[in-house]
Write a protein that holds these residues in place. Structure first.
Motif, PDB file in Angstrom:
ATOM      1  N   ARG A  24       0.811  -1.217   0.000  1.00 36.62           N
ATOM      2  CA  ARG A  24       0.000   0.000   0.000  1.00 36.62           C
ATOM      3  C   ARG A  24       0.844   1.267   0.000  1.00 36.62           C
ATOM      4  O   ARG A  24       0.339   2.364  -0.249  1.00 36.62           O
ATOM      5  CB  ARG A  24      -0.934   0.003   1.212  1.00 36.62           C
ATOM      6  CG  ARG A  24      -0.213   0.044   2.551  1.00 36.62           C
ATOM      7  CD  ARG A  24      -1.208   0.057   3.700  1.00 36.62           C
ATOM      8  NE  ARG A  24      -0.523   0.074   4.989  1.00 36.62           N
ATOM      9  CZ  ARG A  24      -0.103  -0.988   5.628  1.00 36.62           C
ATOM     10  NH1 ARG A  24      -0.275  -2.195   5.082  1.00 36.62           N
ATOM     11  NH2 ARG A  24       0.498  -0.911   6.799  1.00 36.62           N
ATOM     12  N   ALA A  25       2.169   1.156   0.286  1.00 39.43           N
ATOM     13  CA  ALA A  25       3.023   2.340   0.339  1.00 39.43           C
ATOM     14  C   ALA A  25       3.428   2.815  -1.047  1.00 39.43           C
ATOM     15  O   ALA A  25       3.916   3.911  -1.210  1.00 39.43           O
ATOM     16  CB  ALA A  25       4.281   2.051   1.164  1.00 39.43           C
ATOM     17  N   ARG A  26       3.237   1.984  -2.059  1.00 38.15           N
ATOM     18  CA  ARG A  26       3.627   2.365  -3.397  1.00 38.15           C
ATOM     19  C   ARG A  26       2.765   3.501  -3.904  1.00 38.15           C
ATOM     20  O   ARG A  26       1.575   3.575  -3.648  1.00 38.15           O
ATOM     21  CB  ARG A  26       3.527   1.163  -4.332  1.00 38.15           C
ATOM     22  CG  ARG A  26       4.551   0.072  -3.988  1.00 38.15           C
ATOM     23  CD  ARG A  26       4.383  -1.133  -4.863  1.00 38.15           C
ATOM     24  NE  ARG A  26       5.359  -2.166  -4.502  1.00 38.15           N
ATOM     25  CZ  ARG A  26       5.309  -3.403  -4.946  1.00 38.15           C
ATOM     26  NH1 ARG A  26       4.350  -3.770  -5.767  1.00 38.15           N
ATOM     27  NH2 ARG A  26       6.223  -4.279  -4.580  1.00 38.15           N
ATOM     28  N   VAL A  27       3.382   4.390  -4.652  1.00 36.87           N
ATOM     29  CA  VAL A  27       2.694   5.578  -5.123  1.00 36.87           C
ATOM     30  C   VAL A  27       2.132   5.380  -6.528  1.00 36.87           C
ATOM     31  O   VAL A  27       1.003   5.727  -6.822  1.00 36.87           O
ATOM     32  CB  VAL A  27       3.639   6.794  -5.087  1.00 36.87           C
ATOM     33  CG1 VAL A  27       2.928   8.040  -5.575  1.00 36.87           C
ATOM     34  CG2 VAL A  27       4.179   6.987  -3.673  1.00 36.87           C
ATOM     35  N   LYS A  93       7.925  19.203   5.378  1.00 41.42           N
ATOM     36  CA  LYS A  93       6.790  19.855   4.716  1.00 41.42           C
ATOM     37  C   LYS A  93       7.050  21.342   4.528  1.00 41.42           C
ATOM     38  O   LYS A  93       6.669  21.942   3.520  1.00 41.42           O
ATOM     39  CB  LYS A  93       5.526  19.648   5.542  1.00 41.42           C
ATOM     40  CG  LYS A  93       5.015  18.206   5.577  1.00 41.42           C
ATOM     41  CD  LYS A  93       3.718  18.137   6.360  1.00 41.42           C
ATOM     42  CE  LYS A  93       3.197  16.716   6.446  1.00 41.42           C
ATOM     43  NZ  LYS A  93       1.935  16.652   7.244  1.00 41.42           N
ATOM     44  N   ASN A  94       7.731  21.940   5.524  1.00 44.40           N
ATOM     45  CA  ASN A  94       7.977  23.385   5.463  1.00 44.40           C
ATOM     46  C   ASN A  94       8.920  23.770   4.333  1.00 44.40           C
ATOM     47  O   ASN A  94       8.894  24.911   3.856  1.00 44.40           O
ATOM     48  CB  ASN A  94       8.537  23.888   6.790  1.00 44.40           C
ATOM     49  CG  ASN A  94       7.480  23.895   7.897  1.00 44.40           C
ATOM     50  OD1 ASN A  94       6.286  23.779   7.617  1.00 44.40           O
ATOM     51  ND2 ASN A  94       7.923  24.014   9.137  1.00 44.40           N
ATOM     52  N   VAL A  95       9.798  22.856   3.936  1.00 39.99           N
ATOM     53  CA  VAL A  95      10.718  23.159   2.830  1.00 39.99           C
ATOM     54  C   VAL A  95      10.172  22.646   1.494  1.00 39.99           C
ATOM     55  O   VAL A  95      10.842  22.733   0.471  1.00 39.99           O
ATOM     56  CB  VAL A  95      12.132  22.585   3.089  1.00 39.99           C
ATOM     57  CG1 VAL A  95      12.744  23.223   4.317  1.00 39.99           C
ATOM     58  CG2 VAL A  95      12.114  21.066   3.199  1.00 39.99           C
ATOM     59  N   GLY A  96       8.963  22.095   1.527  1.00 39.45           N
ATOM     60  CA  GLY A  96       8.301  21.685   0.293  1.00 39.45           C
ATOM     61  C   GLY A  96       8.642  20.303  -0.205  1.00 39.45           C
ATOM     62  O   GLY A  96       8.381  19.983  -1.375  1.00 39.45           O
ATOM     63  N   ALA A  97       9.218  19.437   0.636  1.00 40.93           N
ATOM     64  CA  ALA A  97       9.608  18.089   0.214  1.00 40.93           C
ATOM     65  C   ALA A  97       8.452  17.112   0.376  1.00 40.93           C
ATOM     66  O   ALA A  97       7.869  16.998   1.459  1.00 40.93           O
ATOM     67  CB  ALA A  97      10.805  17.612   1.026  1.00 40.93           C
ATOM     68  N   ASP A  98       8.109  16.423  -0.685  1.00 42.38           N
ATOM     69  CA  ASP A  98       7.105  15.358  -0.598  1.00 42.38           C
ATOM     70  C   ASP A  98       7.714  14.075  -0.053  1.00 42.38           C
ATOM     71  O   ASP A  98       7.022  13.270   0.572  1.00 42.38           O
ATOM     72  CB  ASP A  98       6.516  15.073  -1.979  1.00 42.38           C
ATOM     73  CG  ASP A  98       5.599  16.177  -2.468  1.00 42.38           C
ATOM     74  OD1 ASP A  98       5.292  17.089  -1.657  1.00 42.38           O
ATOM     75  OD2 ASP A  98       5.194  16.138  -3.647  1.00 42.38           O
ATOM     76  N   THR A 122       6.923  12.216   3.440  1.00 41.11           N
ATOM     77  CA  THR A 122       6.887  13.249   4.474  1.00 41.11           C
ATOM     78  C   THR A 122       5.466  13.599   4.925  1.00 41.11           C
ATOM     79  O   THR A 122       5.284  14.237   5.959  1.00 41.11           O
ATOM     80  CB  THR A 122       7.570  14.540   3.978  1.00 41.11           C
ATOM     81  OG1 THR A 122       6.863  15.042   2.833  1.00 41.11           O
ATOM     82  CG2 THR A 122       9.016  14.277   3.595  1.00 41.11           C
ATOM     83  N   SER A 123       4.453  13.194   4.165  1.00 39.55           N
ATOM     84  CA  SER A 123       3.078  13.541   4.542  1.00 39.55           C
ATOM     85  C   SER A 123       2.641  12.842   5.810  1.00 39.55           C
ATOM     86  O   SER A 123       1.879  13.396   6.605  1.00 39.55           O
ATOM     87  CB  SER A 123       2.107  13.214   3.399  1.00 39.55           C
ATOM     88  OG  SER A 123       2.071  11.814   3.167  1.00 39.55           O
ATOM     89  N   ASP A 124       3.142  11.619   6.021  1.00 37.90           N
ATOM     90  CA  ASP A 124       2.765  10.887   7.234  1.00 37.90           C
ATOM     91  C   ASP A 124       3.944  10.235   7.943  1.00 37.90           C
ATOM     92  O   ASP A 124       3.774   9.545   8.945  1.00 37.90           O
ATOM     93  CB  ASP A 124       1.716   9.820   6.904  1.00 37.90           C
ATOM     94  CG  ASP A 124       2.196   8.821   5.855  1.00 37.90           C
ATOM     95  OD1 ASP A 124       3.396   8.848   5.496  1.00 37.90           O
ATOM     96  OD2 ASP A 124       1.374   8.021   5.378  1.00 37.90           O
TER      97      ASP A 124
END
Length: 430
Positions: A24-27, A93-98, A122-124
């Protein structure tokens, strides 16, 4: 030089194990979309576990290699480490990294390298993939590329191509010789030393051998060399006249070559040892530049039987041939994509040569390059997403890449001299 047993090298090099990688981790991004927003990824310098607070030259180089290996694929942007002071405690998240890729390295008691790599959403904060590799220090590049190609797979469902090579012809020594470079333009190696004109290098399907044509004996003869060594090359076709532009069959057991031993340049199927198996064309114009469909059922090639050079496709079972290109007075150097869906080729467009693609079934071609200068000799990446070719401007030839869905040409750097006849290797073993 002492060689490790093959099985031992394989075990050492592939001793990485998966920390955690639930399906499920695959994008699985749609990386074929021309409008895809590039993924911003942070890669801070890798850390020496024995000196975790120090920023080392080795750690910087490892992170730089990972950055190059990922951006090669066209849908990733690397966030400069200076924007977050290379601080691993950054709020990503603050530096814009996904995503963020974190690397640590160490040596074991036998002085082998131990490399730990994690790729994090980085979202979770979840880890998409984590691996630990153990190998000789000389294999650090292999380990990093292997991990990056796995990241590409986890993101897109398509294997990465960072561990591939380019064969090409360069005149950097004053003669036209064959060279190898990795796809990042590094680890350059001269393959031939004939001190003459060498053209059209072609990888075997497993990437272990290279065939090419050399004029150093006064005739364009065909040679083969095993790339595991650099001293021995063997002539396999030295028939009078042309012995040029070989195309390996997908199974690597035969190749199609142009011979003019009987006067007219025609296509023949030839065994790897040079034995002629069958003649494919007979006196219907000049027949050159063969390229196999990946399933081995069809062959595309160039013929001027209609009066101008055009691309034709032959059914290898029936030998029935049909014309593919109709637009333009000069269409040459076809290259069949590894997924079988597209043929790239060179076409004269006005006063220049440009790269086009077309479906093997026919239809309207698509022009990829629309820039000044000549763009010739396309060759596909193993993922069928981008093409390498030779660009000529102001008398200088340079290798460049372009994505079939995207914009802009990407020059390959660090290559000396003029470069021509590029060929992209299949994916190689790590």
């Amino acid at each position: 030089m002492k060689q490790f047993p093959k099985i031992l090298v394989t075990i050492i090099l592939l001793s990485g194990f998966l920390y955690a990688c639930p399906a499920r981790a695959r994008v699985y991004l749609d990386i074929t979309s021309a409008d895809l927003r590039k993924l911003p990824i942070a890669i801070p310098h890798f850390i020496d576990k024995r000196h975790p607070k120090a920023i080392t030259k080795k750690g910087r180089k490892m992170a730089a290699l990972a950055s190059k290996a990922l951006t090669l694929h066209g849908f990733i942007d690397i966030i400069p480490s200076k924007s977050y002071n290379n601080d691993r405690g950054t709020n990503w998240k603050n530096v814009g990294a996904d995503f963020v890729l974190l690397g640590n390295y160490d040596s074991d008691k036998n002085s082998a390298m131990v490399l730990e790599l994690r790729f994090i959403n980085t979202s979770d904060g979840s880890m998409i993939i984590g691996k630990r590799y153990k190998a000789p220090w000389s294999k650090q590049s292999n380990m990093i590329r292997k991990f990056c190609d796995e990241v590409i797979y986890q993101l897109s469902g398509v294997n990465g191509v960072s561990n591939t090579k380019i064969a090409y012809v360069s005149d950097q020594t004053g003669s036209k010789e064959v060279y190898l470079a990795d796809i990042l333009g590094e680890n350059i190696r001269q393959v031939t030393h004939h001190h003459d004109i060498t053209v059209s290098p072609r990888f075997s399907p497993d990437g272990k051998k290279l065939v090419y044509t050399s004029y150093h004996r006064g005739n364009p003869n065909l040679y083969i060399t095993n790339l595991s060594q650099s001293k021995v090359t063997k002539a396999i076709s030295w028939r009078r006249g042309l012995n040029i532009a070989p195309a390996w069959s997908p199974n690597g057991k035969t190749m199609v070559i142009t011979l003019s031993k009987d006067g007219n340049p025609d296509l023949y199927i030839m065994a790897v040892n040079g034995r002629i198996i069958r003649r494919l064309t007979k006196n219907k114009g000049i027949n050159v530049s063969p390229t196999w469909a990946p399933d081995g059922k069809h062959l595309a090639f160039v013929s001027d039987r209609s009066g101008t050079p055009q691309i034709y496709i032959m059914d290898m079972n029936t030998k029935i041939t049909r014309r593919l290109t109709y637009e333009g007075a000069e269409n040459t150097t076809p290259s069949w994509s590894p997924n079988g869906e597209t043929i790239a080729y060179t076409a004269r467009e006005g006063s220049t040569h440009q790269i086009f693609i077309i479906s093997p079934g026919g239809g309207q071609p698509t022009q990829l390059t629309k820039y000044w200068g000549d763009h010739e000799s396309p060759s596909w990446a193993p993922d069928s997403r981008q093409i390498i070719f030779s660009r000529s401007r102001n008398g200088k030839k340079q290798l460049c890449r372009i994505f079939i869905k995207g914009k802009g040409v990407i020059p390959m750097t660090n290559l000396k001299g003029n470069q021509a006849f590029p060929q992209w290797s299949p994916r190689l073993k790590y």
